[in-house]
Design a protein around this motif. Sequence first.
Motif, mmCIF file in Angstrom:
data_model
loop_
_atom_site.group_PDB
_atom_site.id
_atom_site.type_symbol
_atom_site.label_atom_id
_atom_site.label_comp_id
_atom_site.label_asym_id
_atom_site.label_seq_id
_atom_site.Cartn_x
_atom_site.Cartn_y
_atom_site.Cartn_z
ATOM 1 N N ASP A 154 6.755 9.797 -5.986
ATOM 2 C CA ASP A 154 5.860 9.146 -5.026
ATOM 3 C C ASP A 154 6.646 8.585 -3.851
ATOM 4 O OD1 ASP A 154 3.408 9.379 -6.650
ATOM 5 O OD2 ASP A 154 4.510 8.067 -8.020
ATOM 6 N N LYS A 200 -4.769 2.898 -2.364
ATOM 7 C CA LYS A 200 -4.448 4.319 -2.526
ATOM 8 C C LYS A 200 -4.817 5.138 -1.285
ATOM 9 C CE LYS A 200 -2.623 7.333 -5.224
ATOM 10 N NZ LYS A 200 -1.399 7.257 -5.916
ATOM 11 N N THR A 260 6.818 12.676 0.091
ATOM 12 C CA THR A 260 7.357 11.635 -0.792
ATOM 13 C C THR A 260 7.852 10.513 0.125
ATOM 14 O OG1 THR A 260 7.903 13.233 -2.500
ATOM 15 C CG2 THR A 260 9.130 11.171 -2.528
ATOM 16 N N VAL A 270 0.478 15.927 -7.672
ATOM 17 C CA VAL A 270 0.647 15.177 -8.924
ATOM 18 C C VAL A 270 1.066 16.085 -10.085
ATOM 19 C CG1 VAL A 270 -1.764 15.337 -9.709
ATOM 20 C CG2 VAL A 270 -0.400 13.306 -10.272
ATOM 21 N N TRP A 317 -2.123 4.644 1.177
ATOM 22 C CA TRP A 317 -0.936 5.382 0.737
ATOM 23 C C TRP A 317 -1.060 6.861 1.119
ATOM 24 C CZ3 TRP A 317 3.727 3.919 -1.200
ATOM 25 C CH2 TRP A 317 4.557 4.939 -1.670
ATOM 26 N N LYS A 370 4.623 15.922 -10.423
ATOM 27 C CA LYS A 370 5.025 14.638 -11.003
ATOM 28 C C LYS A 370 4.955 14.693 -12.528
ATOM 29 C CE LYS A 370 3.739 9.731 -10.646
ATOM 30 N NZ LYS A 370 2.872 8.806 -9.889
ATOM 31 N N PHE A 403 0.849 1.447 -3.082
ATOM 32 C CA PHE A 403 0.584 2.609 -3.939
ATOM 33 C C PHE A 403 -0.492 2.289 -4.983
ATOM 34 C CE2 PHE A 403 1.411 5.023 -7.849
ATOM 35 C CZ PHE A 403 1.355 6.323 -7.367
ATOM 36 N N PHE A 457 4.203 4.524 -10.648
ATOM 37 C CA PHE A 457 4.910 4.652 -9.375
ATOM 38 C C PHE A 457 6.299 5.225 -9.657
ATOM 39 C CE2 PHE A 457 7.040 2.334 -5.641
ATOM 40 C CZ PHE A 457 6.586 3.260 -4.709
#
Length: 481
Positions: free
Chosen positions: A372, A447, A395, A278, A450, A281, A443, A297
């Motif tokens: 993601d 979770k 990913t 993350v 995911w 991200k 997502f 997302f």
Amino acid sequence: MKNILFVASEAVPFIKTGGLADVVGSLPKCFDKQYFDVRVMIPKYLCIKEEFRNEMKYISHFYVDYLGQSRYVGILEYVYDGITFYFIDNEGYFWGSKPYGDWYYDLEKFSFFSKAALCALPVIGFKPDIIHCHDWQTGLIPVHLKDKFHGGDFFRDIKSVMTIHNLKFQGVWDVKTIKRFSELPDYYFSPDKLEAYKDGNLLKGGLVYADAITTVSNTYAEEIKTPFFGEGLDGLMRARANSLRGILNGIDYDEFNPETDTRIVQNYSAKNFRKEKVKNKKELQAQLGLAQDDRKFLIGIVSRLTDQKGFDLIQCVMDEICSDDVQLVVLGTGDEKYENMFRHFDWKYNDRVSANIYYSEDLSHRIYAGCDAFLMPSLFEPCGLSQLMALRYGTVPIVRETGGLKDTVWPYNEYEGTGTGFSFANYNAHEMLDCIRYAKYVFYNKKREWNKIVDRAMAADFSWNASAMKYQELYDWLIGY
């Protein structure tokens, strides 16, 4: 020891416009060096980086008669990662700021290259058991091996393999032009040889005369026997079905490794991605001016922006995608209409769409690491490498079930707890939108599920090792071991 020569128009790290270069540059390293001496030959383009050009070692030069003129052929050598690369030099042909440009001129350039590459082999003293040709640019080599070169002792036993990376590109012009550039007699220009629909076709020549044909995924090998995917050569593909096999491309697992990648902000692994991924991200959102929210997302696209890659589907439902609770990052160049579409939506939804209409290796790695999900709704896809990179970085791919995408992304099944991504079957914009929304639902609302998809994605092995073994089997079969 078996000698194998790859001949192609591009190879990493020297020159790259697409996945072909990745294959030609990466695959030779993966063969068992006790049994295979694999070398590579490409043109010496003036647009190869100067640092590489300066390090190339001059081997020899000679002159070859081509189109009635005596033309210079220089041979240079560069050893990279233990693999010997040869470069065919002729500045009259290989100048310019990019390897391809004018179609007509490219046909002459690569017809010359095919002849020069064969003529160079006795000069460098390397006699391959197999010449492995890639795409239409080398389509004349299998023809020459069965024609004017076949009489010489040096060439007589050399076998050829032709690999199709994308059947759409075939090297087609009128018969008169192809006859002149190829210097082949009239006999070769009939519908069972180099003529296709009253035109000359260089790729078809390679496919007719090669001892074996491969393409870059099992599904694509089947698809190209059908009229929709066969690009006019489906009949030939069916006729040569016994010589045709699909061998999946791989990617270089040293180059694409989230644990060691220096291009990304935070390294991570399958063990710690839940906490560490993350951070990539957040940094990507900050770098591209998107709303910084690690719960959003984030979908990535790294691609040529063309119809083949499914951008007409995205265009159809772009407003719906943007009005959902998602962010979208796009990197690539291509058709002006798609470049401008993404620029428009970047302007319209500035905090949730980032259009990067250029190419950057650094940014591509950050997108693979920071997003993601990865969207790839191709109309057709011989293999595709982007989804393999996305899987490697955890990913989750969202793809259409075609070609290599179908072979490499296993659709999520919530009842069995299996799958490494999400896929849809029909070439339909709203089916794609439903697939994106299903991925988004998992997502946001499931979770743990995911994260298990990410676990399975990162555990999948699409390194070159498995594919290299299949090529070794093919070579053994051809040579007769």
